[in-house]
Design a protein around this motif. Structure first.
Motif, PDB file in Angstrom:
ATOM      1  N   ARG A 256       0.826  -1.209   0.000  1.00  0.00           N
ATOM      2  CA  ARG A 256       0.000   0.000   0.000  1.00  0.00           C
ATOM      3  C   ARG A 256       0.860   1.259   0.000  1.00  0.00           C
ATOM      4  O   ARG A 256       0.573   2.216  -0.741  1.00  0.00           O
ATOM      5  N   ILE A 257       1.913   1.273   0.798  1.00  0.00           N
ATOM      6  CA  ILE A 257       2.798   2.428   0.818  1.00  0.00           C
ATOM      7  C   ILE A 257       3.442   2.633  -0.553  1.00  0.00           C
ATOM      8  O   ILE A 257       3.541   3.761  -1.053  1.00  0.00           O
ATOM      9  N   SER A 258       3.864   1.548  -1.177  1.00  0.00           N
ATOM     10  CA  SER A 258       4.484   1.646  -2.496  1.00  0.00           C
ATOM     11  C   SER A 258       3.529   2.264  -3.509  1.00  0.00           C
ATOM     12  O   SER A 258       3.932   3.124  -4.312  1.00  0.00           O
ATOM     13  N   LEU A 259       2.266   1.861  -3.462  1.00  0.00           N
ATOM     14  CA  LEU A 259       1.298   2.406  -4.409  1.00  0.00           C
ATOM     15  C   LEU A 259       1.029   3.887  -4.129  1.00  0.00           C
ATOM     16  O   LEU A 259       0.913   4.692  -5.062  1.00  0.00           O
ATOM     17  N   ILE A 260       0.939   4.241  -2.863  1.00  0.00           N
ATOM     18  CA  ILE A 260       0.740   5.655  -2.512  1.00  0.00           C
ATOM     19  C   ILE A 260       1.903   6.498  -3.010  1.00  0.00           C
ATOM     20  O   ILE A 260       1.719   7.587  -3.577  1.00  0.00           O
ATOM     21  N   ARG A 261       3.117   5.999  -2.839  1.00  0.00           N
ATOM     22  CA  ARG A 261       4.302   6.746  -3.283  1.00  0.00           C
ATOM     23  C   ARG A 261       4.352   6.870  -4.807  1.00  0.00           C
ATOM     24  O   ARG A 261       4.817   7.883  -5.339  1.00  0.00           O
ATOM     25  N   ASP A 277      -0.848  28.381  -1.341  1.00  0.00           N
ATOM     26  CA  ASP A 277      -0.898  28.278   0.118  1.00  0.00           C
ATOM     27  C   ASP A 277       0.230  27.367   0.600  1.00  0.00           C
ATOM     28  O   ASP A 277       0.245  26.177   0.285  1.00  0.00           O
ATOM     29  N   PRO A 278       1.186  27.875   1.364  1.00  0.00           N
ATOM     30  CA  PRO A 278       2.297  27.038   1.829  1.00  0.00           C
ATOM     31  C   PRO A 278       1.860  25.890   2.733  1.00  0.00           C
ATOM     32  O   PRO A 278       2.587  24.911   2.897  1.00  0.00           O
ATOM     33  N   ARG A 279       0.684  25.995   3.312  1.00  0.00           N
ATOM     34  CA  ARG A 279       0.193  24.906   4.163  1.00  0.00           C
ATOM     35  C   ARG A 279      -0.044  23.630   3.367  1.00  0.00           C
ATOM     36  O   ARG A 279       0.038  22.530   3.913  1.00  0.00           O
ATOM     37  N   TYR A 280      -0.333  23.789   2.079  1.00  0.00           N
ATOM     38  CA  TYR A 280      -0.547  22.615   1.223  1.00  0.00           C
ATOM     39  C   TYR A 280       0.753  21.814   1.129  1.00  0.00           C
ATOM     40  O   TYR A 280       0.767  20.602   1.355  1.00  0.00           O
ATOM     41  N   ARG A 281       1.840  22.501   0.795  1.00  0.00           N
ATOM     42  CA  ARG A 281       3.128  21.816   0.674  1.00  0.00           C
ATOM     43  C   ARG A 281       3.577  21.240   2.014  1.00  0.00           C
ATOM     44  O   ARG A 281       4.126  20.145   2.071  1.00  0.00           O
ATOM     45  N   LYS A 282       3.342  21.985   3.092  1.00  0.00           N
ATOM     46  CA  LYS A 282       3.749  21.515   4.415  1.00  0.00           C
ATOM     47  C   LYS A 282       3.019  20.221   4.785  1.00  0.00           C
ATOM     48  O   LYS A 282       3.628  19.272   5.301  1.00  0.00           O
ATOM     49  N   GLU A 288       4.657  12.681   3.547  1.00  0.00           N
ATOM     50  CA  GLU A 288       5.735  11.907   2.917  1.00  0.00           C
ATOM     51  C   GLU A 288       6.763  11.453   3.943  1.00  0.00           C
ATOM     52  O   GLU A 288       7.252  10.314   3.885  1.00  0.00           O
ATOM     53  N   ALA A 289       7.103  12.308   4.884  1.00  0.00           N
ATOM     54  CA  ALA A 289       8.067  11.936   5.905  1.00  0.00           C
ATOM     55  C   ALA A 289       7.543  10.782   6.752  1.00  0.00           C
ATOM     56  O   ALA A 289       8.295   9.871   7.123  1.00  0.00           O
TER      57      ALA A 289
END
Length: 296
Positions: A256-261, A277-282, A288-289
């Motif tokens: 599942r993680i592989s597919l999400i990535r 909006d910088p909150r989107y990237r944050k 991702e982390a």
């Protein structure tokens, strides 16, 4: 009339242009021992009226109106509370079943005795002339459903975690005894799909395309609104909760993680790179982390 084998729950909110095709796809099924609960989720258009007319003309349809829009999860749950048949399926009112979908899925479960069956699906994309073009079965869908499998478990078939939709499945009604959709949020299918896999004694897969999933030309489909910050948060929360459910099933979690990535993060990253909006990237960076933390 023969006692119905399956209840198909059909929720709809302001989807009147697509309702006739969805209901015709039920009427045209090669297996006719179904009933359908048509749930109008507080529509402002003619969705509710179309549902009620269908119920008058065909006793297999039952129409239910919610007094206000409560969301897809709540609408489906209202239908689940009325199920009395051995099997349950779902069809969103802007999508379509393929003609043999119910025959194929119910027949498989009757043969195997499994808890549920997962089928494949395709995507209906709008064309400039107003028509829709049906696409191929995508690779991640095929990985979850092909080849045909009977009486498998999640640990035996971890790629099944890629099937995160409610409407390409038929299940035994008992599956829903202690299971309901989250309410008041989007992407409500994802955590339910993983809970079904984890709790199943066995499940089946079939490579047949059973649903045509419609992309609306007005851009109102949820996956077309992912540039909205609130939609992003619901999307990320749903994926994270689904991963939590898979804890203890290492291969399934990794699949599942592989597919999400591979599928979800790049799509959202493209939006994030130009989002004002910088909150989107944050939010996406944090998600991702956490994916990397889960892998390690």
């Amino acid at each position: 009339m023969t006692d119905p084998a399956i209840t198909v729950i059909v929720p709809g909110l302001d989807v009147a242009p697509y309702v006739p095709a969805a209901l015709d796809s039920l009427r045209n099924q090669t297996r006719g021992d179904w009933r359908a609960i048509l749930i109008d989720d507080g529509s402002a258009d003619e969705t509710g009226e179309l549902f009620e007319r269908a119920a008058v003309r065909d006793e297999r349809f039952r129409a239910l109106r919610l007094p206000r829009a409560r969301g897809l999860g709540a609408a489906r749950n209202a239908g689940l509370d009325l199920v009395t048949t051995p099997f349950v399926g779902f069809l969103d009112a802007d999508d379509e079943f393929t003609p043999s979908a119910l025959e194929r899925m119910i027949g498989t479960l009757e043969h195997t005795g499994s808890d549920f069956v997962i089928g494949a699906y395709t995507r209906l994309r709008p064309q400039p002339d107003g028509s829709y073009l049906d696409g191929p079965i995508q690779p991640w869908v095929a990985a979850a459903t092909a080849p045909e499998r009977h009486r498998v478990t999640l640990d035996e078939h971890p790629a099944a975690t890629g099937s995160i939709v409610a409407w390409a499945k038929v299940s035994r009604a008992r599956v829903w005894d202690d299971l309901r959709f989250p309410e008041g949020r989007l992407y409500e299918d994802q955590v339910v799909a993983q809970r079904m896999l984890v709790s199943a004694s066995t499940f089946d897969t079939i490579p047949d395309g059973v649903v045509r999933w419609r992309m609306r030309p007005d851009g109102s489909s949820i996956t077309q609104r992912e540039a909205e910050l609130a939609v992003l948060h619901d999307c990320l929360d749903a994926m994270a909760e689904g991963l939590d459910v898979l804890a203890g099933h290492e291969e399934a979690l990794r699949a599942r993680i592989s597919l999400i990535r591979d599928m979800d993060v790049p799509r959202l990253r493209t939006i994030a790179d130009s989002h004002p909006d910088p909150r989107y990237r944050k939010a996406l960076n944090t998600f991702e982390a956490r994916l990397e933390d889960r892998l390690s």
